[in-house]
Design a protein around this motif. Structure first.
Motif, PDB file in Angstrom:
ATOM      1  N   ASP A 177      31.912  -5.269 -37.389  1.00 33.59           N
ATOM      2  CA  ASP A 177      31.953  -6.518 -38.151  1.00 33.59           C
ATOM      3  C   ASP A 177      31.438  -7.683 -37.324  1.00 33.59           C
ATOM      4  N   ARG A 178      31.819  -7.731 -36.044  1.00 31.62           N
ATOM      5  CA  ARG A 178      31.350  -8.801 -35.148  1.00 31.62           C
ATOM      6  C   ARG A 178      29.863  -8.641 -34.853  1.00 31.62           C
ATOM      7  N   MET A 179      29.410  -7.420 -34.686  1.00 31.46           N
ATOM      8  CA  MET A 179      28.012  -7.160 -34.316  1.00 31.46           C
ATOM      9  C   MET A 179      27.045  -7.541 -35.434  1.00 31.46           C
ATOM     10  N   LEU A 180      27.528  -7.458 -36.678  1.00 31.27           N
ATOM     11  CA  LEU A 180      26.636  -7.694 -37.819  1.00 31.27           C
ATOM     12  C   LEU A 180      26.824  -9.079 -38.437  1.00 31.27           C
ATOM     13  N   GLU A 181      27.494  -9.977 -37.725  1.00 30.33           N
ATOM     14  CA  GLU A 181      27.714 -11.330 -38.250  1.00 30.33           C
ATOM     15  C   GLU A 181      26.468 -12.193 -38.204  1.00 30.33           C
ATOM     16  N   GLY A 182      25.488 -11.830 -37.377  1.00 33.03           N
ATOM     17  CA  GLY A 182      24.253 -12.610 -37.306  1.00 33.03           C
ATOM     18  C   GLY A 182      23.890 -13.051 -35.907  1.00 33.03           C
ATOM     19  N   ASP A 183      24.874 -13.159 -34.991  1.00 31.84           N
ATOM     20  CA  ASP A 183      24.600 -13.636 -33.639  1.00 31.84           C
ATOM     21  C   ASP A 183      23.711 -12.679 -32.846  1.00 31.84           C
TER      22      ASP A 183
END
Length: 451
Positions: free
Chosen positions: A152-158
């Motif tokens: 979820d964190r990896m695919l947030e956009g950052d």
């Protein structure tokens, strides 16, 4: 662990480690991975997600060993080292070769390690993308598994730019395994669009936090928050004398200042945040894990995935602005069946955020009884001590060093820091102009309606 289809040597190794019964995510996902299916696994923190993907990878690797066999991507450096440790512990019997590719380490040494084609590569996206763009001594075209931890964190956009570079270097025919503690819209979309017939597992737990976790709050005036923090730490020590405490804060500077302040009160505390050099970050984590330091003060860089089983208390000095980060923060305690307590310091400005968190975890936080008189007695001393530490930190040019490090990171990525700053300022001016035009338009409409 019998009945999951794992090799006998893995079962023997797990028994040696005292692991005989699979967790729900392991029981469901391991057979699906061994069948060759893409998998999305969602479960509470501390539920054994890492072994859920590590064990089947090691099983198939032992049958057909070659390098580079699997790539594990993770958002933080500390989590990368932790995952590598778990692979090494279980894969010791097959002479597993791995390498960790993260920022803050020598790129030349990392390039040499990649050129030796280790079985498992555990990496943060930015540094791996740098290697793919700067050298051709290794290839990812033959990997069998792509594992994205904390998906979820990896695919947030950052990480989008780095992930684009990495995905171009991967083979189309591969198994993709996504592991997370919270399901987001981006993961749901990925499930529908990208993965082929994925196996989806979501823990049937009633909330995003474990049942053994006692979740409390302390209501405090904003100007007295640090006094209440010291008091709550004292209460934790009274409850369990040699307890381990994690304190989460919002900014790197606040993290460092509070660490210095607590040390002045003879609490052995260490700090963990993105402005610290990598060597110091690992040293702080090692001190906390080995109980040399009993208090770890950290930003959200430490909120995900880190497995420190003996943490009795988590204190939120600041209420996280992103509600799901609360789940990740408090997940550092009450792990692997143990009990734990999470305490959140709340001001009148945080009420909406707390209601959103309670809606997410489907649970009402209960108030922790504190002694306001005791806080009043120490408040002046706490505020003076904190101010002294802030002055010391300013003398060390903390903010300036942080800006220098930020500019260095941008330059390494091939981005002109000055050009980026000009672009951001230009975008802000454009947004302000549009907002001003909208305000004028609304005022005009109100005036015309009044006539």
């Amino acid at each position: 662990m019998e009945g999951l289809g794992l090799a006998n040597w893995i079962q023997d190794q797990l028994r040696t480690l005292g692991l005989t019964r699979p967790t729900p995510i392991q029981k469901s996902c391991i057979p699906a991975i061994l069948e060759g299916r893409d998998v999305i696994g969602c479960a509470q923190t501390g539920s054994g997600k890492t072994l859920a993907f590590a064990l089947p990878v090691l099983h198939t690797l032992s049958e057909d060993p070659y390098g580079i066999y699997a790539l594990v991507l993770t958002p933080t450096r500390e989590l990368a080292f932790q995952i590598a440790d778990q692979f090494r512990i279980v894969g010791k019997r097959i002479n597993l070769q791995d390498c960790v590719i993260v920022g803050g380490r020598d790129m030349v040494a990392q390039g040499q390690a990649l050129a030796k084609r280790p079985h498992i590569v555990i990496a943060t996206p930015g540094r791996l993308a740098d290697h793919l763009q700067s050298c051709n001594t290794f290839t990812l075209k033959k990997i069998k598994y792509l594992i994205i931890d904390e998906a979820d964190r990896m695919l947030e956009g950052d990480f989008d730019q780095s992930l684009d570079v990495i995905f171009e270097a991967l083979p189309k025919k591969r198994q993709t395994l996504l592991v997370t503690a919270t399901i987001t819209d981006s993961l749901k979309k990925l499930k529908e669009v990208t993965l082929k017939d994925p196996f989806f597992f979501e823990d049937e737990a009633k909330s995003g936090t474990v049942e053994r976790l006692d979740q409390r709050y302390v209501l405090t005036p904003p100007e007295a928050k640090d006094g209440y923090l010291v008091h709550v730490v004292q209460l934790c020590r009274e409850k369990i004398e040699r307890c381990s405490i994690m304190i989460f804060v919002r900014t790197c500077k606040e993290c460092e200042v509070l660490c210095m302040m607590l040390n002045q009160f003879d609490y052995h505390a260490v700090s963990l945040h993105s402005s610290k050099p990598q060597r110091d970050r690992l040293a702080a984590l090692s001190q906390f894990k080995s109980n040399q330091a009993r208090i770890l003060i950290a930003t959200d860089v430490a909120s995900r995935g880190l497995d420190i089983p003996a943490v009795e208390f988590v204190i939120n000095h600041d209420v996280p602005s992103i509600t799901k980060n609360y789940v990740h923060r408090v997940g550092r305690t009450a792990r692997a069946g143990r009990k734990g307590m999470a305490i959140t310091l709340i001001t009148s400005l945080d009420v909406k955020l707390i209601k959103a968190i309670e809606a997410l975890i489907r649970l009402k936080l209960t108030e922790l009884e504190v002694k306001d008189d005791a806080v009043a007695e120490i408040l002046t001393q706490v505020n003076v001590t904190k101010r002294e530490q802030e002055i010391k930190l300013d003398e060390q040019d903390f903010d300036e060093k942080r800006m220098v490090n930020k500019r260095k990171r941008l330059i390494l990525k091939g981005i002109d820091p000055d050009e980026l700053e000009r672009k951001i300022k230009k975008e802000k001016r454009q947004k302000w102009k549009l907002a001003e035009q909208e305000r004028k338009k609304k005022r005009k409409q109100v005036e015309e309606a009044a006539v």
